[in-house]
Design a protein around this motif. Sequence first.
Motif, PDB file in Angstrom:
ATOM      1  N   SER A  34       0.841  -1.199   0.000  1.00  0.00           N
ATOM      2  CA  SER A  34       0.000   0.000   0.000  1.00  0.00           C
ATOM      3  C   SER A  34       0.877   1.250   0.000  1.00  0.00           C
ATOM      4  CB  SER A  34      -0.912   0.008   1.223  1.00  0.00           C
ATOM      5  OG  SER A  34      -0.137   0.047   2.404  1.00  0.00           O
ATOM      6  N   VAL A  35       0.272   2.368  -0.378  1.00  0.00           N
ATOM      7  CA  VAL A  35       0.938   3.676  -0.348  1.00  0.00           C
ATOM      8  C   VAL A  35       0.535   4.374   0.940  1.00  0.00           C
ATOM      9  CG1 VAL A  35       1.098   5.940  -1.456  1.00  0.00           C
ATOM     10  CG2 VAL A  35       0.985   3.856  -2.853  1.00  0.00           C
ATOM     11  N   ALA A  36       1.518   4.860   1.684  1.00  0.00           N
ATOM     12  CA  ALA A  36       1.248   5.522   2.965  1.00  0.00           C
ATOM     13  C   ALA A  36       1.124   7.028   2.763  1.00  0.00           C
ATOM     14  CB  ALA A  36       2.364   5.218   3.961  1.00  0.00           C
ATOM     15  N   LEU A  37       0.232   7.646   3.542  1.00  0.00           N
ATOM     16  CA  LEU A  37       0.048   9.093   3.506  1.00  0.00           C
ATOM     17  C   LEU A  37       0.509   9.696   4.825  1.00  0.00           C
ATOM     18  CD1 LEU A  37      -3.567   9.393   1.997  1.00  0.00           C
ATOM     19  CD2 LEU A  37      -1.391   9.220   0.781  1.00  0.00           C
ATOM     20  N   GLU A  38       1.318  10.747   4.746  1.00  0.00           N
ATOM     21  CA  GLU A  38       1.725  11.525   5.915  1.00  0.00           C
ATOM     22  C   GLU A  38       1.622  12.994   5.527  1.00  0.00           C
ATOM     23  OE1 GLU A  38       5.567  10.352   7.280  1.00  0.00           O
ATOM     24  OE2 GLU A  38       5.011   8.231   7.552  1.00  0.00           O
ATOM     25  N   LEU A  39       0.453  13.590   5.794  1.00  0.00           N
ATOM     26  CA  LEU A  39       0.127  14.906   5.273  1.00  0.00           C
ATOM     27  C   LEU A  39      -0.209  15.874   6.405  1.00  0.00           C
ATOM     28  CD1 LEU A  39      -2.317  13.621   2.491  1.00  0.00           C
ATOM     29  CD2 LEU A  39       0.136  14.107   2.231  1.00  0.00           C
ATOM     30  N   LYS A  40       0.285  17.089   6.288  1.00  0.00           N
ATOM     31  CA  LYS A  40      -0.022  18.127   7.275  1.00  0.00           C
ATOM     32  C   LYS A  40      -1.318  18.826   6.880  1.00  0.00           C
ATOM     33  CE  LYS A  40       4.863  19.013   8.305  1.00  0.00           C
ATOM     34  NZ  LYS A  40       5.970  20.007   8.268  1.00  0.00           N
ATOM     35  N   GLY A  41      -2.186  19.038   7.882  1.00  0.00           N
ATOM     36  CA  GLY A  41      -3.448  19.719   7.630  1.00  0.00           C
ATOM     37  C   GLY A  41      -4.629  18.902   8.088  1.00  0.00           C
TER      38      GLY A  41
END
Length: 399
Positions: A34-41
Amino acid sequence: MALRIHDSVVRGEIDNREKGMVRGRIWLADRAESVALELKGNAHGDVAGCLLTFENPGEKQARGDLKNFQPIQRGTVGDITASRKVRVFDIPLNEAFAMIDRGEKPPEHTANSIYVEWYSEGDGRVVIESADYQIHISPPAWQLSKADEIERAKNAEGGWNNFTKKLSDAVESKRHAGPEEIQDWDEFDFEKGLRESDAITDKYMELLDKYGHGPENEELIAKEMGWHRDDDSEPPIGQSFDVDEMNEICRDAEENPPQPDPLTEGVDWIRVDDGGLADVRHPLQHRCHESAMALWDKCNELGVMENDDDLQQLIGEFQTTSAKLAGALNGLAYGRDTHERGFIVACLKRALGHLHKGQAGLEKVAPKKLLPENVLTQTRQELFGIREEILRLMEAFRK
């Protein structure tokens, strides 16, 4: 353009239960991890503080352009919501487009769409948008206050502004100030001018993708493109026309279409029957178009194209070569003075670049034995033959 990946998504999860951070995972077709998401907001109010899970019940498409998609997507949140209102056709797309072509309005209804947008450090603007996904939203761990919503909107706008700044920087880096008179430009001036045009087009298409159509949106796009002006100011050169004048020009062109030069038939143009409509094409462009379509039909007949990126590259670049040749050569039917010769050479160079990519794709396909040997041989000979004719025309126009 934004990287829209909805057709490749198998399932996903968006976790905004920690305030100020969006984490998650996206599972894509033909990708083991899977593709991991680490996003600010933060997400919009309907998803903020929640765990949003979704699944694509439809057909999933394995796409070659996602091979290098970063396995960890770091960046900032754009807009994330599960309640965007969209218009959805009630009939299959091909039927809807056929009705539109006939001037009819296809039946449609308003639906909720999931919209997940982020600005990736490695992949630019990424969007997942679909009204067909099955979704589930957990109870919120926290809720957006008015101050939080202002901050969320500010952060999303900041991500968009940073993204469009890169597009604007790309345009500025491609700016070309050639000789003042266009007739003094050579092929290298036109090449640089075409690269500038590409950068402007990329920015415009990204803005159109973000804002969509409509008078208000057109004003936003014009402002960001630098086409905006005060009502009492003089219009920029090349923009001093009105809609009525342009409509009149279009009507006149439709009622009195230009006629090809009879003295150059067979050299600069031929007339072909394209589905019952007479069409004027350059002989080389017609040859390339027919060869590319014949290869496409053969691959469909054999059922070998869907899951091979190299074969898709071959066919895609072959078809793109045909399109570039159309832009370079089809206007010659109406006189060789319709375009500057340097411009024609520059466009032929572009066609040649795509043809070379097609040849590279063919040599990757050949060892896989996806195509019969006679098809490989014929395609190789055709690509080389078209290449030689492009080089001959470039030399002729240089002289």
